[in-house]
Each structure stands twice: as structure tokens, then as C-alpha cells.
Write a protein that holds these residues in place. Structure first.
Motif, PDB file in Angstrom:
ATOM      1  N   ALA A  23      52.807  86.324  37.314  1.00  0.00           N
ATOM      2  CA  ALA A  23      52.280  85.300  38.217  1.00  0.00           C
ATOM      3  C   ALA A  23      51.457  84.311  37.404  1.00  0.00           C
ATOM      4  CB  ALA A  23      51.424  85.951  39.306  1.00  0.00           C
ATOM      5  N   LEU A  24      51.983  83.103  37.246  1.00  0.00           N
ATOM      6  CA  LEU A  24      51.359  82.115  36.368  1.00  0.00           C
ATOM      7  C   LEU A  24      50.993  80.823  37.072  1.00  0.00           C
ATOM      8  CD1 LEU A  24      53.787  82.551  33.329  1.00  0.00           C
ATOM      9  CD2 LEU A  24      51.487  83.492  33.544  1.00  0.00           C
ATOM     10  N   ALA A  25      51.394  80.652  38.312  1.00  0.00           N
ATOM     11  CA  ALA A  25      51.217  79.362  38.993  1.00  0.00           C
ATOM     12  C   ALA A  25      49.766  78.915  39.036  1.00  0.00           C
ATOM     13  CB  ALA A  25      51.789  79.434  40.412  1.00  0.00           C
ATOM     14  N   SER A  26      48.843  79.870  39.131  1.00  0.00           N
ATOM     15  CA  SER A  26      47.421  79.523  39.222  1.00  0.00           C
ATOM     16  C   SER A  26      46.640  80.056  38.023  1.00  0.00           C
ATOM     17  CB  SER A  26      46.835  80.093  40.520  1.00  0.00           C
ATOM     18  OG  SER A  26      47.508  79.580  41.651  1.00  0.00           O
ATOM     19  N   LEU A  27      47.295  80.208  36.891  1.00  0.00           N
ATOM     20  CA  LEU A  27      46.623  80.746  35.698  1.00  0.00           C
ATOM     21  C   LEU A  27      45.512  79.798  35.241  1.00  0.00           C
ATOM     22  CD1 LEU A  27      46.703  83.031  33.513  1.00  0.00           C
ATOM     23  CD2 LEU A  27      48.108  81.453  32.155  1.00  0.00           C
ATOM     24  N   PRO A  28      44.258  80.251  35.208  1.00  0.00           N
ATOM     25  CA  PRO A  28      43.171  79.375  34.774  1.00  0.00           C
ATOM     26  C   PRO A  28      43.220  79.142  33.264  1.00  0.00           C
ATOM     27  CG  PRO A  28      42.362  81.230  36.105  1.00  0.00           C
ATOM     28  CD  PRO A  28      43.759  81.546  35.707  1.00  0.00           C
ATOM     29  N   PRO A  29      42.718  78.018  32.793  1.00  0.00           N
ATOM     30  CA  PRO A  29      42.644  77.775  31.353  1.00  0.00           C
ATOM     31  C   PRO A  29      41.831  78.858  30.655  1.00  0.00           C
ATOM     32  CG  PRO A  29      42.257  75.739  32.559  1.00  0.00           C
ATOM     33  CD  PRO A  29      42.260  76.835  33.578  1.00  0.00           C
ATOM     34  N   GLY A  30      42.347  79.318  29.514  1.00  0.00           N
ATOM     35  CA  GLY A  30      41.634  80.286  28.703  1.00  0.00           C
ATOM     36  C   GLY A  30      41.834  81.734  29.072  1.00  0.00           C
ATOM     37  N   VAL A  31      42.566  82.021  30.152  1.00  0.00           N
ATOM     38  CA  VAL A  31      42.803  83.399  30.593  1.00  0.00           C
ATOM     39  C   VAL A  31      44.086  83.922  29.942  1.00  0.00           C
ATOM     40  CG1 VAL A  31      43.310  84.904  32.556  1.00  0.00           C
ATOM     41  CG2 VAL A  31      41.572  83.106  32.749  1.00  0.00           C
ATOM     42  N   SER A  32      43.995  85.120  29.361  1.00  0.00           N
ATOM     43  CA  SER A  32      45.121  85.697  28.629  1.00  0.00           C
ATOM     44  C   SER A  32      45.972  86.590  29.523  1.00  0.00           C
ATOM     45  CB  SER A  32      44.606  86.535  27.453  1.00  0.00           C
ATOM     46  OG  SER A  32      43.805  85.758  26.585  1.00  0.00           O
ATOM     47  N   THR A  33      47.291  86.481  29.379  1.00  0.00           N
ATOM     48  CA  THR A  33      48.207  87.381  30.065  1.00  0.00           C
ATOM     49  C   THR A  33      49.480  87.463  29.226  1.00  0.00           C
ATOM     50  OG1 THR A  33      49.252  87.865  32.195  1.00  0.00           O
ATOM     51  CG2 THR A  33      49.210  85.564  31.508  1.00  0.00           C
TER      52      THR A  33
END
Length: 368
Positions: free
Chosen positions: A64-74
Motif C-alpha cells: 500500500a503506497l498511495a499515501s506513503l509519507p515522505p521519508g517512511v521506509s517500506t
């Protein structure tokens, strides 16, 4: 691309990059304790720019990447229609570009596939490996390096393994998980910074170690990797990769139906095991070496290492029906060696089974 670390005293370099600088066991300890960094010449960098990049990647991949915040790792997986793993990438977004850190042999294949899937969307994937190098180590050790930040956010990816990410699921039934103590991050630096790091290492101002040290720590943490543990029929369930790379309730993507069916209704046909190899001999098995119960071949070795504390260890994929208490045999060029198995993915995995937690042995059991 020639490694700028090839001139270090004791350096052993191959096509993947710096393998070690003389003593891999000492290098492992230095890396795990945050006293060294490792140039990850076996990693490549893909950049995906464009306004639609996150929703586009969300629709194509397991995460789930649609709302990935800047700087958050996944991290993400690209699956085929039958749910088998085709590509894998570590993911970091800086608000302007999504950065994918991938195993170098997978980079061109993943980029080609992404380019084919653009259609009319506002996305622009490209290979940024000539612009950026990747270094690994503890978060504290990497703080000494000048992380690139083209979008204003330092490009430091912190490994989420083995915590179960939102939407994920963990199968390994051990407490504590052997990966819990592993502090691992990867940083992108400009190529000119890579040269500065190499000069500092040559001058003795910065400790640099090789890829074999990083891989031994990965194997000990039961951390799957595309270049080692993925074959043409592997499912993410078999490697316990639902933990960090799959969001089970985010919606449709290629292979999602198989992921859901295996997790909710069935069991993966194979399972990952960790092996403590008989260390009385000096020969380690090769990648792909047969794993047997008696004369019956039940699987194959995917990763192998000589660990500075645990000795010779490996990861292997075996048939789900392989008894969890069986002493395994692993083929080497000098003949079979015995291996005690630690269950990573239990036979009951899938069907959302509630597997009881097991206490992990903290020391190797002596060979008999």
C-alpha cells in the motif's frame, strides 16, 4: 563499474563489489556493532518521478503506497498472475520522487516492466545507479555519511524487518525473532561522495567492510532477498515475506487473488527453514545444494554464510510436509553434512492459523 574500494589493503572484489577486506568474521562484528559501513555494490537505484507515481505503484505491487509519507521506509513485491515473486524493491519517497533500491541483477528487468506499465499516467521511471551509490550499516554508522537529498528528504531507508507492517502478517513463531536485534539501514549517496568515502577508508579514517559480512548478518536474521532466496515459483508466504512486503487488505493488484487464497484458505506448498550446519568440516554448501531427509530430497539451500557467532548457517526452502523435528542432510562437494533446522515458516502457515510462539535457542547446539 570498477569498485573505488578495490585498492584497500586486503580487498577482495568481484563483479558484485567489495566482498571483504581480509577477515569477514571480524568485519561482521564491526558492522553489527556500528563501527563500519559496507558499500553495497550489488544494489542498484531506480527513481520514479511524476505526480501519479505512488498511486501507480500501489496499483501494480503488493504494498500500500498511495499515501506513503515522505521519508517512511517500506518494501514492495511485483508478483505474476499466479502470485509468484517476480521483482522486489526497498521503497522510500521524498515527496517528489519514489526511490527503489533493488538487487542489481533485478534492476533492468524491473525497470523494463515498469516502463511497459506506464500507459498514460504521469510517471517517469529511470535507472539512477550512475548517479547514486548505496551503503549499508546501522543507523548510527550511516549518520557519518552525507545522504543524498535531492527532494529535501535524506535518502535513508530503514529496514522494517522483522516487524509486521500495517496490513502484513508474520508466520515465524519464535520469540524473540532473530532479526529483532539487527539494526539495518541503507543510504543513497552521490557518486562523488562514494569517492570521498573510499579515500577516507584508504586513509584509515573510516572503517569499510565487505558484502559477505552484510549477507551473513542477513542470513542470521532470516531476512529474505530477491537475488538469493527467490526462484521462479516462490510465493511470498513461503519466505515469511508477508511481514513487510505485502498489504493483505489494500485492494487488487496482480497476484493478489493467490496471495489471499493461500493466506486465508490454504497453505504455501513450501516453507523457509534456517539451518545450523555441522561445523566440523570446512566446506559450506553452495547455493542450490540439495537438502535431504535420508535419501529423499526435500528442498534446496538458498543462502549460506559463516557467522561470527553462530558458525555455519543457511536458509533453505523445503517441502511443507518436511517434519519439523527431522535432522536434515545438506549436500556439499565433500559429501553431506548434517543440519539442525529452525522453523521459520511453520507447516501450519496460511489459513490464518494461530501458531503458538516458540522460544528460540540462543546458542548453537553442538553437532552429534
Amino acid at each position: 563499474m570498477a569498485s573505488p574500494f578495490a585498492s584497500l589493503p586486503g580487498a577482495v572484489v568481484d563483479d558484485s563489489g567489495l566482498q571483504h577486506v581480509g577477515n569477514p568474521l571480524i568485519e561482521q562484528r564491526a558492522l553489527s556493532e556500528g563501527r563500519a559501513v559496507v558499500p553495497l555494490g550489488d544494489r542498484a537505484v531506480l527513481a520514479v518521478a511524476g505526480e501519479d507515481r505512488l498511486t501507480w505503484l500501489d496499483s501494480l505491487t503488493s504494498q500500500a503506497l498511495a499515501s506513503l509519507p515522505p521519508g517512511v521506509s517500506t518494501e514492495l513485491l511485483v508478483l505474476d498472475p499466479q502470485g509468484h515473486v517476480e521483482h522486489a524493491a526497498s521503497v522510500l519517497d521524498d515527496g517528489e520522487t519514489t526511490w527503489l533500491i533493488v538487487d542489481r541483477p533485478d534492476a533492468q528487468g524491473l525497470l523494463t516492466w515498469l516502463l511497459r506499465m506506464r500507459f498514460r499516467l504521469r510517471v517517469a521511471p529511470r535507472d539512477a545507479s550512475d548517479e547514486y551509490a548505496v551503503f549499508g550499516g546501522t543507523t548510527a554508522a550511516l549518520a557519518a555519511l552525507a545522504a543524498a537529498q535531492p527532494g529535501g528528504v535524506p535518502l535513508v531507508w530503514t529496514d522494517p524487518w522483522p516487524a509486521v507492517s500495517t496490513g502484513g502478517w508474520g508466520y515465524a513463531a519464535v520469540d524473540p525473532h532473530p532479526g529483532a536485534a539487527r539494526d539495518w539501514a541503507e543510504v543513497l549517496v552521490k557518486r562523488v561522495e562514494e569517492k570521498r568515502i573510499a579515500d577516507a577508508a584508504a586513509a584509515g579514517d573510516l572503517a569499510v567492510v565487505g558484502l559477505s559480512a552484510a549477507d551473513a548478518l542477513r542470513v542470521a536474521a532470516w531476512r529474505p532477498r530477491w537475488s538469493a532466496d527467490v526462484d521462479e515459483r516462490v510465493l511470498p508466504h513461503e519466505l515469511d515475506w508477508l511481514r513487510t512486503a505485502v498489504h493483505l487488505s489494500k485492494g487488487c493488484y496482480r497476484g493478489q487473488e493467490t496471495v489471499a487464497k493461500v493466506h486465508n484458505l490454504g497453505h504455501p506448498p513450501r516453507r523457509l527453514v534456517a539451518l545450523q550446519l555441522d561445523g566440523s568440516g570446512s566446506v559450506l554448501p553452495e547455493h542450490g545444494a540439495a537438502v535431504r531427509v535420508g535419501e529423499d530430497a526435500v528442498g534446496a539451500v538458498t543462502s549460506v554464510a559463516l557467522h561470527f557467532e553462530e558458525g555455519p548457517i543457511a536458509l533453505a526452502i523445503v517441502r511443507r510436509s518436511t517434519p519439523v523435528d527431522a535432522t536434515l542432510l545438506v549436500d556439499t562437494e565433500d559429501g553431506p553434512v548434517t543440519a539442525a533446522q529452525e522453523v521459520v515458516v511453520p507447516p501450519e502457515a496460511g489459513a490464518t492459523a494461530n501458531v503458538p510462539r516458540l522460544t528460540r535457542l540462543s546458542r548453537r547446539t553442538p553437532a552429534k
